[in-house]
Scaffold this motif. Structure first.
Motif, PDB file in Angstrom:
ATOM      1  N   ARG A  52      -5.772  -0.850   7.107  1.00 12.07           N
ATOM      2  CA  ARG A  52      -5.377   0.507   6.673  1.00 12.07           C
ATOM      3  C   ARG A  52      -5.438   0.615   5.147  1.00 12.07           C
ATOM      4  NH1 ARG A  52      -4.887   5.584   8.724  1.00 12.07           N
ATOM      5  NH2 ARG A  52      -3.491   6.738   7.391  1.00 12.07           N
ATOM      6  N   THR A  53      -4.919  -0.395   4.467  1.00 14.91           N
ATOM      7  CA  THR A  53      -4.949  -0.388   3.001  1.00 14.91           C
ATOM      8  C   THR A  53      -6.396  -0.409   2.498  1.00 14.91           C
ATOM      9  OG1 THR A  53      -2.818  -1.500   2.890  1.00 14.91           O
ATOM     10  CG2 THR A  53      -4.202  -1.631   0.932  1.00 14.91           C
ATOM     11  N   PHE A  54      -7.216  -1.263   3.090  1.00 14.41           N
ATOM     12  CA  PHE A  54      -8.629  -1.343   2.709  1.00 14.41           C
ATOM     13  C   PHE A  54      -9.324   0.004   2.945  1.00 14.41           C
ATOM     14  CE2 PHE A  54     -13.102  -2.151   3.733  1.00 14.41           C
ATOM     15  CZ  PHE A  54     -13.508  -2.765   2.563  1.00 14.41           C
ATOM     16  N   ALA A  55      -9.078   0.630   4.083  1.00 16.93           N
ATOM     17  CA  ALA A  55      -9.704   1.924   4.403  1.00 16.93           C
ATOM     18  C   ALA A  55      -9.237   3.002   3.433  1.00 16.93           C
ATOM     19  CB  ALA A  55      -9.385   2.316   5.837  1.00 16.93           C
ATOM     20  N   ASP A  56      -7.927   3.042   3.162  1.00 19.11           N
ATOM     21  CA  ASP A  56      -7.396   4.049   2.229  1.00 19.11           C
ATOM     22  C   ASP A  56      -7.994   3.868   0.831  1.00 19.11           C
ATOM     23  OD1 ASP A  56      -5.849   5.124   4.247  1.00 19.11           O
ATOM     24  OD2 ASP A  56      -3.961   4.185   3.555  1.00 19.11           O
ATOM     25  N   THR A  57      -8.065   2.622   0.381  1.00 14.26           N
ATOM     26  CA  THR A  57      -8.629   2.344  -0.943  1.00 14.26           C
ATOM     27  C   THR A  57     -10.116   2.708  -0.989  1.00 14.26           C
ATOM     28  OG1 THR A  57      -7.037   0.565  -1.281  1.00 14.26           O
ATOM     29  CG2 THR A  57      -8.977   0.553  -2.692  1.00 14.26           C
ATOM     30  N   SER A  58     -10.841   2.342   0.062  1.00 14.30           N
ATOM     31  CA  SER A  58     -12.277   2.655   0.107  1.00 14.30           C
ATOM     32  C   SER A  58     -12.516   4.156   0.106  1.00 14.30           C
ATOM     33  CB  SER A  58     -12.919   2.033   1.346  1.00 14.30           C
ATOM     34  OG  SER A  58     -12.847   0.640   1.276  1.00 14.30           O
ATOM     35  N   SER A  64     -13.351   9.438  -5.508  1.00 10.69           N
ATOM     36  CA  SER A  64     -13.408   9.427  -6.972  1.00 10.69           C
ATOM     37  C   SER A  64     -14.856   9.506  -7.463  1.00 10.69           C
ATOM     38  CB  SER A  64     -12.689   8.222  -7.555  1.00 10.69           C
ATOM     39  OG  SER A  64     -13.353   7.036  -7.226  1.00 10.69           O
ATOM     40  N   TRP A  65     -15.798   8.961  -6.729  1.00  9.44           N
ATOM     41  CA  TRP A  65     -17.209   9.055  -7.110  1.00  9.44           C
ATOM     42  C   TRP A  65     -17.700  10.505  -7.017  1.00  9.44           C
ATOM     43  CZ3 TRP A  65     -20.001   5.888  -9.858  1.00  9.44           C
ATOM     44  CH2 TRP A  65     -19.675   4.526  -9.880  1.00  9.44           C
ATOM     45  N   LEU A  66     -17.080  11.240  -6.114  1.00 10.11           N
ATOM     46  CA  LEU A  66     -17.483  12.643  -5.990  1.00 10.11           C
ATOM     47  C   LEU A  66     -17.033  13.483  -7.190  1.00 10.11           C
ATOM     48  CD1 LEU A  66     -16.650  13.223  -2.205  1.00 10.11           C
ATOM     49  CD2 LEU A  66     -18.910  12.844  -3.235  1.00 10.11           C
ATOM     50  N   GLU A  80     -11.442   2.387 -12.563  1.00  7.85           N
ATOM     51  CA  GLU A  80     -10.586   2.490 -11.378  1.00  7.85           C
ATOM     52  C   GLU A  80     -11.106   1.599 -10.250  1.00  7.85           C
ATOM     53  OE1 GLU A  80     -10.415   6.614 -10.317  1.00  7.85           O
ATOM     54  OE2 GLU A  80      -9.208   7.156 -12.063  1.00  7.85           O
ATOM     55  N   GLN A  81     -12.416   1.528 -10.128  1.00  8.12           N
ATOM     56  CA  GLN A  81     -13.000   0.696  -9.077  1.00  8.12           C
ATOM     57  C   GLN A  81     -12.726  -0.786  -9.353  1.00  8.12           C
ATOM     58  OE1 GLN A  81     -17.172   1.313  -8.330  1.00  8.12           O
ATOM     59  NE2 GLN A  81     -16.898   0.714  -6.199  1.00  8.12           N
ATOM     60  N   GLN A  82     -12.853  -1.185 -10.598  1.00  4.99           N
ATOM     61  CA  GLN A  82     -12.565  -2.581 -10.957  1.00  4.99           C
ATOM     62  C   GLN A  82     -11.090  -2.903 -10.687  1.00  4.99           C
ATOM     63  OE1 GLN A  82     -13.885  -2.814 -15.029  1.00  4.99           O
ATOM     64  NE2 GLN A  82     -16.028  -3.229 -14.452  1.00  4.99           N
ATOM     65  N   GLU A  87      -6.852  -5.285  -7.161  1.00 10.14           N
ATOM     66  CA  GLU A  87      -5.707  -5.058  -6.272  1.00 10.14           C
ATOM     67  C   GLU A  87      -6.036  -5.480  -4.839  1.00 10.14           C
ATOM     68  OE1 GLU A  87      -4.651  -0.952  -6.728  1.00 10.14           O
ATOM     69  OE2 GLU A  87      -3.874  -1.248  -8.760  1.00 10.14           O
ATOM     70  N   MET A  88      -7.261  -5.153  -4.401  1.00  8.67           N
ATOM     71  CA  MET A  88      -7.668  -5.547  -3.040  1.00  8.67           C
ATOM     72  C   MET A  88      -7.749  -7.071  -2.923  1.00  8.67           C
ATOM     73  SD  MET A  88      -7.813  -2.994  -1.072  1.00  8.67           S
ATOM     74  CE  MET A  88      -8.654  -3.728   0.299  1.00  8.67           C
ATOM     75  N   SER A  89      -8.219  -7.746  -3.953  1.00 11.36           N
ATOM     76  CA  SER A  89      -8.292  -9.214  -3.934  1.00 11.36           C
ATOM     77  C   SER A  89      -6.891  -9.818  -3.840  1.00 11.36           C
ATOM     78  CB  SER A  89      -8.990  -9.745  -5.188  1.00 11.36           C
ATOM     79  OG  SER A  89     -10.327  -9.355  -5.202  1.00 11.36           O
TER      80      SER A  89
END
Length: 181
Positions: A52-58, A64-66, A80-82, A87-89
């Motif tokens: 869920r966290t991975f999906a929300d972040t993705s 944000s790219w939009l 922000e992506q970095q 954070e994901m790591s």
């Protein structure tokens, strides 16, 4: 009365057998089932939270790219992506540690449950062996008592028969000695 005693003994044996089955089989199976169900519930919960966290972040990163319209917004999205990747790591490491901890706890509790089951089984076996030995000794003593009673009755019957035949033997001796004269 003998039939009632036999039925009562049979009922007691059935109750003991049922209790032993519950203690030796059902209780450990229930405990293991509960332990396993709790483990998988925690494991799935941790995995679902991670997904869920991975999906929300993705999805947030995709949105944000939009919003990129100029070089500054592009630079901000890259930063922000970095940050999201860092954070994901960290989150992935925490989730891995959490799952490893759950697995170790499950293994430890399973081993403990197994040891308790083995100890309980050994205790039950010892109790059954002691009961069987006592019952064997009781039955052996009863058998010896019955043999002694039978021997005593046989001896008494032999003595009674000998006493009854003694006067007849004496009469025969008297009639034989009278006839000889």
């Amino acid at each position: 009365m003998s039939a009632e005693k036999t039925k009562k003994d049979g009922d007691q044996a059935t109750e003991r057998g049922t209790e032993q089955f519950d203690n030796a089989i059902l209780e450990p199976v229930r405990a293991y089932g509960t332990l396993t169900t709790d483990y998988f519930e925690k494991l799935f919960s941790a995995q679902f939270d991670a997904v869920r966290t991975f999906a929300d972040t993705s999805l947030a990163q995709s949105r944000s790219w939009l919003e990129v319209k100029d070089p500054d917004s592009f630079r901000q999205v890259i930063e922000e992506q970095q940050q999201a990747i860092r954070e994901m790591s960290e989150r992935l490491k925490e989730d891995t540690d959490k799952i490893q901890s759950l697995s170790q706890e499950y293994l430890k509790e399973t081993q403990q449950l197994t040891m308790e089951s083995v100890q309980s089984g050994r205790k039950q076996l010892d109790e059954n062996m002691q009961k069987a030995q006592k019952q064997f000794q009781d039955n052996l003593q009863k058998g010896q008592d019955q043999v002694e009673d039978s021997l005593q009755k046989g001896k008494e019957e032999a003595d009674t028969t000998q006493q009854k035949s003694q006067p007849q033997t004496d009469k025969s001796k008297k009639s034989t000695s009278t006839a000889d004269k």
